[in-house]
Design a protein around this motif. Sequence first.
Motif, mmCIF file in Angstrom:
data_model
loop_
_atom_site.group_PDB
_atom_site.id
_atom_site.type_symbol
_atom_site.label_atom_id
_atom_site.label_comp_id
_atom_site.label_asym_id
_atom_site.label_seq_id
_atom_site.Cartn_x
_atom_site.Cartn_y
_atom_site.Cartn_z
ATOM 1 N N UNK A 3 0.834 -1.199 0.000
ATOM 2 C CA UNK A 3 0.000 0.000 0.000
ATOM 3 C C UNK A 3 0.867 1.247 0.000
ATOM 4 N N UNK A 4 0.722 2.056 -1.038
ATOM 5 C CA UNK A 4 1.468 3.307 -1.135
ATOM 6 C C UNK A 4 0.731 4.369 -0.334
ATOM 7 N N UNK A 5 1.447 5.274 0.364
ATOM 8 C CA UNK A 5 0.777 6.321 1.134
ATOM 9 C C UNK A 5 -0.140 7.156 0.240
ATOM 10 N N UNK A 6 -1.347 7.466 0.720
ATOM 11 C CA UNK A 6 -2.307 8.201 -0.100
ATOM 12 C C UNK A 6 -1.979 9.678 -0.297
ATOM 13 N N UNK A 33 -0.211 0.041 11.248
ATOM 14 C CA UNK A 33 0.082 -0.189 9.831
ATOM 15 C C UNK A 33 -0.879 0.632 8.976
ATOM 16 N N UNK A 34 -0.352 1.169 7.885
ATOM 17 C CA UNK A 34 -1.108 1.995 6.932
ATOM 18 C C UNK A 34 -1.686 3.259 7.566
ATOM 19 N N UNK A 48 18.047 10.406 10.160
ATOM 20 C CA UNK A 48 17.950 11.662 10.884
ATOM 21 C C UNK A 48 17.306 11.371 12.239
ATOM 22 N N UNK A 49 17.237 12.362 13.092
ATOM 23 C CA UNK A 49 16.685 12.131 14.431
ATOM 24 C C UNK A 49 15.250 11.628 14.390
ATOM 25 N N UNK A 50 14.445 12.135 13.511
ATOM 26 C CA UNK A 50 13.065 11.688 13.427
ATOM 27 C C UNK A 50 12.536 11.870 12.017
ATOM 28 N N UNK A 51 11.498 11.123 11.689
ATOM 29 C CA UNK A 51 10.934 11.216 10.339
ATOM 30 C C UNK A 51 9.513 10.665 10.332
ATOM 31 N N UNK A 52 8.746 11.097 9.353
ATOM 32 C CA UNK A 52 7.412 10.536 9.137
ATOM 33 C C UNK A 52 7.568 9.213 8.406
ATOM 34 N N UNK A 53 6.775 8.248 8.822
ATOM 35 C CA UNK A 53 6.803 6.935 8.189
ATOM 36 C C UNK A 53 5.368 6.465 7.976
ATOM 37 N N UNK A 54 5.172 5.697 6.930
ATOM 38 C CA UNK A 54 3.900 5.058 6.627
ATOM 39 C C UNK A 54 4.184 3.560 6.590
ATOM 40 N N UNK A 55 4.118 2.875 7.755
ATOM 41 C CA UNK A 55 4.448 1.448 7.764
ATOM 42 C C UNK A 55 3.375 0.614 7.066
ATOM 43 N N UNK A 56 3.831 -0.341 6.285
ATOM 44 C CA UNK A 56 2.899 -1.200 5.544
ATOM 45 C C UNK A 56 2.973 -2.656 5.985
ATOM 46 N N UNK A 64 8.455 -2.454 7.522
ATOM 47 C CA UNK A 64 8.510 -2.174 6.093
ATOM 48 C C UNK A 64 7.555 -1.019 5.810
ATOM 49 N N UNK A 65 7.954 -0.121 4.929
ATOM 50 C CA UNK A 65 7.055 0.973 4.600
ATOM 51 C C UNK A 65 7.768 2.114 3.909
ATOM 52 N N UNK A 66 7.197 3.287 4.047
ATOM 53 C CA UNK A 66 7.689 4.467 3.346
ATOM 54 C C UNK A 66 8.120 5.544 4.321
ATOM 55 N N UNK A 67 9.240 6.185 4.012
ATOM 56 C CA UNK A 67 9.796 7.282 4.788
ATOM 57 C C UNK A 67 9.655 8.567 3.978
ATOM 58 N N UNK A 68 9.217 9.648 4.611
ATOM 59 C CA UNK A 68 9.048 10.930 3.933
ATOM 60 C C UNK A 68 10.364 11.689 3.995
ATOM 61 N N UNK A 69 10.940 12.012 2.832
ATOM 62 C CA UNK A 69 12.214 12.742 2.755
ATOM 63 C C UNK A 69 12.227 13.549 1.473
ATOM 64 N N UNK A 70 12.631 14.805 1.588
ATOM 65 C CA UNK A 70 12.694 15.704 0.423
ATOM 66 C C UNK A 70 11.366 15.760 -0.334
ATOM 67 N N UNK A 71 10.296 15.846 0.423
ATOM 68 C CA UNK A 71 8.943 16.001 -0.116
ATOM 69 C C UNK A 71 8.480 14.850 -1.006
ATOM 70 N N UNK A 72 8.977 13.649 -0.721
ATOM 71 C CA UNK A 72 8.476 12.468 -1.415
ATOM 72 C C UNK A 72 8.686 11.230 -0.554
ATOM 73 N N UNK A 73 7.960 10.184 -0.874
ATOM 74 C CA UNK A 73 8.044 8.927 -0.139
ATOM 75 C C UNK A 73 9.127 8.029 -0.719
#
Length: 87
Positions: A3-6, A33-34, A48-56, A64-73
């Motif tokens: 599942x890709x982040x919406x 999850x999700x 980095x110290x902290x980050x947004x993640x969308x675990x799948x 497993x999932x997506x990390x938000x960096x440089x305005x993209x997943x």
Amino acid sequence: MIAYPPSAPPAITPESCTVCSRKQIPAVLSDYLRTYIYVWIERGHGFTQGFWMYPTGLSRGVALGYLWHNRRWHYVRVDINYIDRFF
């Protein structure tokens, strides 16, 4: 299928907090999850110290999932033992 982040994560950075003790992270993380979570990693593990993640998913001690960096997943695998806390 993974599942890709919406959308992008929230525009805020949460203050440091503790949702659960480190022993509980694997069990509690499966409830998130999700969804968007903010993750703080122990220092010295290449993040980095902290980050947004969308675990799948979770597999053998890895989130497993997506990390938000440089305005993209970006798809990532994060060792659960490196997670200090999350929001």
